[in-house]
Design a protein around this motif. Structure first.
Motif, mmCIF file in Angstrom:
data_model
loop_
_atom_site.group_PDB
_atom_site.id
_atom_site.type_symbol
_atom_site.label_atom_id
_atom_site.label_comp_id
_atom_site.label_asym_id
_atom_site.label_seq_id
_atom_site.Cartn_x
_atom_site.Cartn_y
_atom_site.Cartn_z
ATOM 1 N N ASN A 245 45.338 46.089 37.324
ATOM 2 C CA ASN A 245 44.926 45.277 38.470
ATOM 3 C C ASN A 245 43.428 45.020 38.502
ATOM 4 O OD1 ASN A 245 47.561 45.106 39.456
ATOM 5 N ND2 ASN A 245 47.374 47.053 40.559
ATOM 6 N N ALA A 246 42.629 46.026 38.134
ATOM 7 C CA ALA A 246 41.177 45.845 38.171
ATOM 8 C C ALA A 246 40.736 44.800 37.160
ATOM 9 C CB ALA A 246 40.472 47.174 37.904
ATOM 10 N N MET A 247 41.357 44.807 35.983
ATOM 11 C CA MET A 247 41.041 43.802 34.969
ATOM 12 C C MET A 247 41.433 42.408 35.453
ATOM 13 S SD MET A 247 39.533 44.816 32.209
ATOM 14 C CE MET A 247 39.184 46.286 31.236
ATOM 15 N N GLU A 248 42.590 42.311 36.070
ATOM 16 C CA GLU A 248 43.054 41.001 36.532
ATOM 17 C C GLU A 248 42.154 40.450 37.634
ATOM 18 O OE1 GLU A 248 47.182 38.749 37.844
ATOM 19 O OE2 GLU A 248 47.094 40.933 37.824
ATOM 20 N N SER A 249 41.733 41.319 38.551
ATOM 21 C CA SER A 249 40.892 40.855 39.656
ATOM 22 C C SER A 249 39.500 40.457 39.186
ATOM 23 C CB SER A 249 40.781 41.943 40.727
ATOM 24 O OG SER A 249 40.110 43.081 40.220
ATOM 25 N N ALA A 250 39.089 40.969 38.011
ATOM 26 C CA ALA A 250 37.773 40.608 37.478
ATOM 27 C C ALA A 250 37.738 39.156 37.028
ATOM 28 C CB ALA A 250 37.403 41.534 36.327
ATOM 29 N N GLY A 251 38.895 38.626 36.643
ATOM 30 C CA GLY A 251 38.984 37.207 36.328
ATOM 31 C C GLY A 251 38.586 36.854 34.911
ATOM 32 N N CYS A 252 39.562 36.415 34.119
ATOM 33 C CA CYS A 252 39.303 35.904 32.771
ATOM 34 C C CYS A 252 40.421 34.924 32.454
ATOM 35 C CB CYS A 252 39.257 37.041 31.754
ATOM 36 S SG CYS A 252 38.872 36.485 30.070
ATOM 37 N N SER A 253 40.135 33.644 32.585
ATOM 38 C CA SER A 253 41.173 32.615 32.501
ATOM 39 C C SER A 253 41.780 32.486 31.115
ATOM 40 C CB SER A 253 40.594 31.261 32.935
ATOM 41 O OG SER A 253 39.491 30.912 32.110
ATOM 42 N N THR A 254 41.054 32.913 30.076
ATOM 43 C CA THR A 254 41.551 32.754 28.706
ATOM 44 C C THR A 254 42.334 33.965 28.213
ATOM 45 O OG1 THR A 254 39.468 33.615 27.818
ATOM 46 C CG2 THR A 254 39.643 31.223 28.113
ATOM 47 N N ALA A 255 42.459 34.994 29.034
ATOM 48 C CA ALA A 255 43.117 36.230 28.605
ATOM 49 C C ALA A 255 44.569 36.270 29.056
ATOM 50 C CB ALA A 255 42.379 37.446 29.147
ATOM 51 N N MET A 256 45.356 37.046 28.325
ATOM 52 C CA MET A 256 46.709 37.381 28.745
ATOM 53 C C MET A 256 46.614 38.597 29.659
ATOM 54 S SD MET A 256 49.871 38.622 26.313
ATOM 55 C CE MET A 256 51.431 39.190 26.998
ATOM 56 N N HIS A 257 47.244 38.532 30.829
ATOM 57 C CA HIS A 257 47.158 39.628 31.792
ATOM 58 C C HIS A 257 48.497 40.341 31.912
ATOM 59 C CE1 HIS A 257 43.141 38.904 33.535
ATOM 60 N NE2 HIS A 257 43.384 37.635 33.252
ATOM 61 N N LEU A 258 48.430 41.668 31.919
ATOM 62 C CA LEU A 258 49.603 42.492 32.194
ATOM 63 C C LEU A 258 49.298 43.330 33.429
ATOM 64 C CD1 LEU A 258 50.503 43.831 28.621
ATOM 65 C CD2 LEU A 258 51.450 41.843 29.790
ATOM 66 N N GLU B 203 33.315 52.498 44.254
ATOM 67 C CA GLU B 203 32.937 51.220 44.849
ATOM 68 C C GLU B 203 32.382 50.227 43.832
ATOM 69 O OE1 GLU B 203 30.221 52.096 47.967
ATOM 70 O OE2 GLU B 203 31.735 53.035 49.268
ATOM 71 N N SER B 204 31.937 50.714 42.688
ATOM 72 C CA SER B 204 31.365 49.816 41.677
ATOM 73 C C SER B 204 32.416 49.255 40.723
ATOM 74 C CB SER B 204 30.291 50.552 40.866
ATOM 75 O OG SER B 204 30.868 51.597 40.109
ATOM 76 N N SER B 205 33.680 49.561 40.962
ATOM 77 C CA SER B 205 34.740 49.181 40.029
ATOM 78 C C SER B 205 34.783 47.675 39.769
ATOM 79 C CB SER B 205 36.099 49.655 40.552
ATOM 80 O OG SER B 205 37.136 49.249 39.679
ATOM 81 N N HIS B 206 34.809 46.873 40.819
ATOM 82 C CA HIS B 206 34.947 45.426 40.626
ATOM 83 C C HIS B 206 33.757 44.857 39.866
ATOM 84 C CE1 HIS B 206 36.374 41.379 41.302
ATOM 85 N NE2 HIS B 206 35.205 41.041 41.836
ATOM 86 N N ALA B 207 32.553 45.260 40.241
ATOM 87 C CA ALA B 207 31.351 44.751 39.573
ATOM 88 C C ALA B 207 31.329 45.144 38.101
ATOM 89 C CB ALA B 207 30.103 45.275 40.278
ATOM 90 N N GLU B 208 31.739 46.368 37.799
ATOM 91 C CA GLU B 208 31.727 46.823 36.407
ATOM 92 C C GLU B 208 32.786 46.104 35.576
ATOM 93 O OE1 GLU B 208 29.520 48.500 34.978
ATOM 94 O OE2 GLU B 208 28.410 49.197 36.737
ATOM 95 N N HIS B 209 33.931 45.818 36.165
ATOM 96 C CA HIS B 209 34.954 45.073 35.432
ATOM 97 C C HIS B 209 34.524 43.625 35.209
ATOM 98 C CE1 HIS B 209 37.561 48.549 36.314
ATOM 99 N NE2 HIS B 209 38.260 48.135 35.273
ATOM 100 N N ARG B 210 33.835 43.035 36.179
ATOM 101 C CA ARG B 210 33.312 41.680 36.002
ATOM 102 C C ARG B 210 32.289 41.650 34.868
ATOM 103 N NH1 ARG B 210 33.626 37.848 40.143
ATOM 104 N NH2 ARG B 210 32.464 36.561 38.660
ATOM 105 N N ALA B 211 31.413 42.645 34.831
ATOM 106 C CA ALA B 211 30.405 42.715 33.768
ATOM 107 C C ALA B 211 31.066 42.888 32.407
ATOM 108 C CB ALA B 211 29.440 43.865 34.044
ATOM 109 N N LEU B 212 32.139 43.664 32.368
ATOM 110 C CA LEU B 212 32.854 43.870 31.109
ATOM 111 C C LEU B 212 33.459 42.563 30.606
ATOM 112 C CD1 LEU B 212 34.073 45.687 28.910
ATOM 113 C CD2 LEU B 212 36.003 46.080 30.450
ATOM 114 N N ILE B 213 34.053 41.793 31.502
ATOM 115 C CA ILE B 213 34.645 40.513 31.108
ATOM 116 C C ILE B 213 33.581 39.603 30.497
ATOM 117 C CG2 ILE B 213 35.769 38.425 31.959
ATOM 118 C CD1 ILE B 213 37.553 40.933 31.792
#
Length: 441
Positions: free
Chosen positions: A384-397, A358-368
Motif C-alpha cells: 500500500n505504501a508503494m502504491e500511494s507513493a504513485g508511479c504510473s509506469t509501474a505494475m502495482h500489487l 510519519e515519514s513513510s509517505h515522503a520516503e516512498h515518494r523519494a524512492l519512486i
C-alpha cells in the motif's frame, strides 16, 4: 566452561527440581537446533509455547530445562522460574563474567550489521563464535554469549527497534571493540528521527572501555557523544584516520583498496567494501596477530548472508535477492548497484519499507523518484505504501500474496532486483519462479 544444574538454578534465581550435579554447557530455545548437553529454555512466544517442546528437547539430549511450570515425566533437572526469557538473559550475564575471551567485537548500525558481523567471522577464522543469522536482540545476544564459552573471540551483532534496547545488551557483551556501520532512517516508528537513532546506537560505543576502540565511517559525526574508547574513522577522504578506496566492478562486486593492496570481494555493492574495511580495521585493533594483506585475502572470500544482495541465477534469469529487509538507505544502495550493472533487461521488484512512522509517505515518494532515474525495463511495486507513493509506469500489487502474477514477466537475460521489508517476504517470488522452472523440466 561447564556448570552444574545447581549452579544454573542459582544463576537464574530458580527452584531446582532434580539432580544438582548434572553438567550443562550452553543454551538453546529451539529444538530444531542442536540441544545435546545444553540447557533448553521453554520460552512463551506470541504463537508458540516452548513448554510444548520440553519432551522433544529431552529426547534430543538436553542436559536440563528451564521452565515456568513443571513438566511431567521429564528425567532431566528442571529449574522453575517466573520468566524464562529473563532467565536466559540472567544466565548469559552470569557466564559472561566468568569468560576469559581474548577479544570481543560488537557491531551495530542501521544497515550492514549482519554482513559486517559475518565478514568478521571470516577474518577471525577458527575458535571464534559469531552471532547466528541476525540474532541481535535480548534472545539472540545471550545465546551468542552462551555459545562462546569455549571460544577465544566473540563477535556479537546488536540491534534495536526502540529506545532503551541497546544499553543492556552492550553491558552484557562487554566489547573491547565496537563497530558502528551506519546511521540511517530505519525503525523510525520507535526512534522518530536519526538523531535518536544515533543516541541509541551510541549506547554500545559508550560501553567500550578507555583502552578499547570504536570503529566508524568518517561521515558519522560522534562529536556530541561522550566516548571513553579511542575513535578510529574509516573513509575515502583524506580526513579519515584510515583511508580506503571503494568501488564496484562491471559485475557489481565490491572492490576495496587498503594500504596499497586491492581486492575484489564476493559481495555485491560498494557499501559492502566499506563494511569489509570496518571489519578489517576492527580486527587489526583487537589483535596483533594479523597482517592487513592476510585479512584482505580472507575478506575476499566472505559470502553474503541470506537475502542480502545474494546473486542467484535460475534458468537464465539473475536475481539480486535483497529481500531480507529494506529502509531508504539500503534501497538507494541496491538501486545504485543495479544501475551500474549490465543486463539485457533490468527488472525492479520493490516492496513497502515498513516501520518508517510519519515519514513513510515522503520516503516512498523519494524512492519512486530514484527508481525513475535507473531506467528499469519493468518496475513492480508491492504494498500500500508503494502504491500511494504513485508511479504510473509501474505494475502495482496490493500485497505479496499476489506475487505469482509477476513470475511470467521474467525473461532469460533479465537482471532482477527483489527488495522489501521483512514482513513482505519477497523472497517467495524467487521461490515461485524456481518452482515454475522445476515443473517445466
Amino acid at each position: 566452561m561447564s556448570f552444574t544444574s545447581a549452579q544454573l538454578a542459582a544463576y537464574v534465581s530458580g527452584v531446582l527440581h532434580g539432580e544438582g550435579e548434572t553438567v550443562c554447557c550452553g543454551a538453546e530455545i529451539d529444538t530444531r537446533q542442536r540441544v545435546e548437553g545444553k540447557v533448553f529454555f521453554a520460552l512463551k512466544g506470541e504463537h508458540v509455547d516452548g513448554h510444548a517442546y520440553v519432551n522433544q528437547a529431552v529426547k534430543n539430549g538436553c542436559s536440563a530445562v528451564v521452565v515456568e511450570r513443571l513438566a511431567r515425566t521429564v528425567e532431566v533437572p528442571q529449574i522453575v522460574v517466573q520468566n524464562t526469557r529473563e532467565a536466559l538473559f540472567a544466565l548469559a550475564r552470569a557466564r559472561r563474567s566468568e569468560m576469559g575471551l581474548s577479544s570481543v567485537i560488537a557491531v551495530t548500525g542501521s544497515v550492514g550489521k549482519t554482513t559486517t558481523k559475518d565478514i568478521l567471522g571470516c577474518l577471525l577464522g577458527d575458535n571464534v563464535v559469531v552471532s547466528r543469522k541476525s540474532f541481535n536482540n535480548d534472545l539472540g545476544v545471550p545465546l551468542t554469549i552462551l555459545a562462546g564459552e569455549q571460544a577465544e573471540c566473540l563477535v556479537a551483532e546488536i540491534g534495536a527497534n526502540d529506545v532503551g534496547e541497546i544499553e543492556p545488551l552492550a553491558k552484557l557483551v562487554q566489547p573491547d571493540v565496537a563497530i558502528l556501520t551506519s546511521i540511517e532512517k530505519a525503525h523510525l516508528e520507535g526512534f522518530k528521527n536519526t538523531e535518536t537513532v544515533l543516541q541509541e546506537k551510541a549506547k554500545l560505543l559508550q560501553q567500550v572501555p578507555a583502552g578499547g576502540f570504536v570503529i566508524v565511517p568518517d561521515f558519522i559525526d560522534l562529536s556530541g557523544v561522550s566516548i571513553d574508547a579511542h575513535i578510529v574513522t574509516v573513509g575515502i577522504t583524506e580526513t579519515a584516520d584510515i583511508v580506503v578506496e571503494t568501488g564496484v566492478n562491471e559485475q557489481g562486486f565490491a572492490t576495496l583498496g587498503m594500504d596499497g593492496a586491492f581486492i575484489t570481494l564476493s559481495l555485491l555493492g560498494e557499501h559492502n567494501a566499506m563494511n569489509a574495511a570496518l571489519a578489517i580495521v576492527a580486527v587489526l585493533k583487537s589483535s596483533n596477530s594479523f597482517l592487513i594483506d592476510e585479512l584482505l585475502q580472507r575478506a575476499s572470500h566472505a559470502k553474503a548472508p541470506i537475502g542480502r544482495l545474494q546473486r542467484q541465477k535460475i534458468d537464465g534469469v539473475t536475481f539480486l535477492n535483497d529481500s531480507y529487509n529494506a529502509n531508504p538507505a539500503s534501497m538507494r544502495s541496491a538501486l545504485a548497484l543495479l544501475n551500474k550493472m549490465q543486463a539485457k533487461r533490468k527488472v525492479v521488484v520493490l516492496g513497502d519499507m515498513l516501520e518508517l512512522g510519519e515519514s513513510s509517505h515522503a520516503e516512498h515518494r523519494a524512492l519512486i523518484s530514484n527508481v525513475s532515474k535507473i531506467q528499469a525495463d519493468v518496475v513492480v511495486l508491492v504494498g500500500n505504501a508503494m502504491e500511494s507513493a504513485g508511479c504510473s509506469t509501474a505494475m502495482h500489487l496490493p500485497n505479496a500474496d499476489t506475487l505469482e502474477e509477476v513470475v511470467p514477466l521474467f525473461q532469460r537475460g533479465d537482471l532482477v532486483l527483489v527488495k522489501g521489508s521483512r514482513g513482505l517476504q519477497l523472497e517467495r517470488l524467487i521461490e515461485m519462479f524456481q518452482q515454475t522452472k522445476v515443473l517445466e523440466h
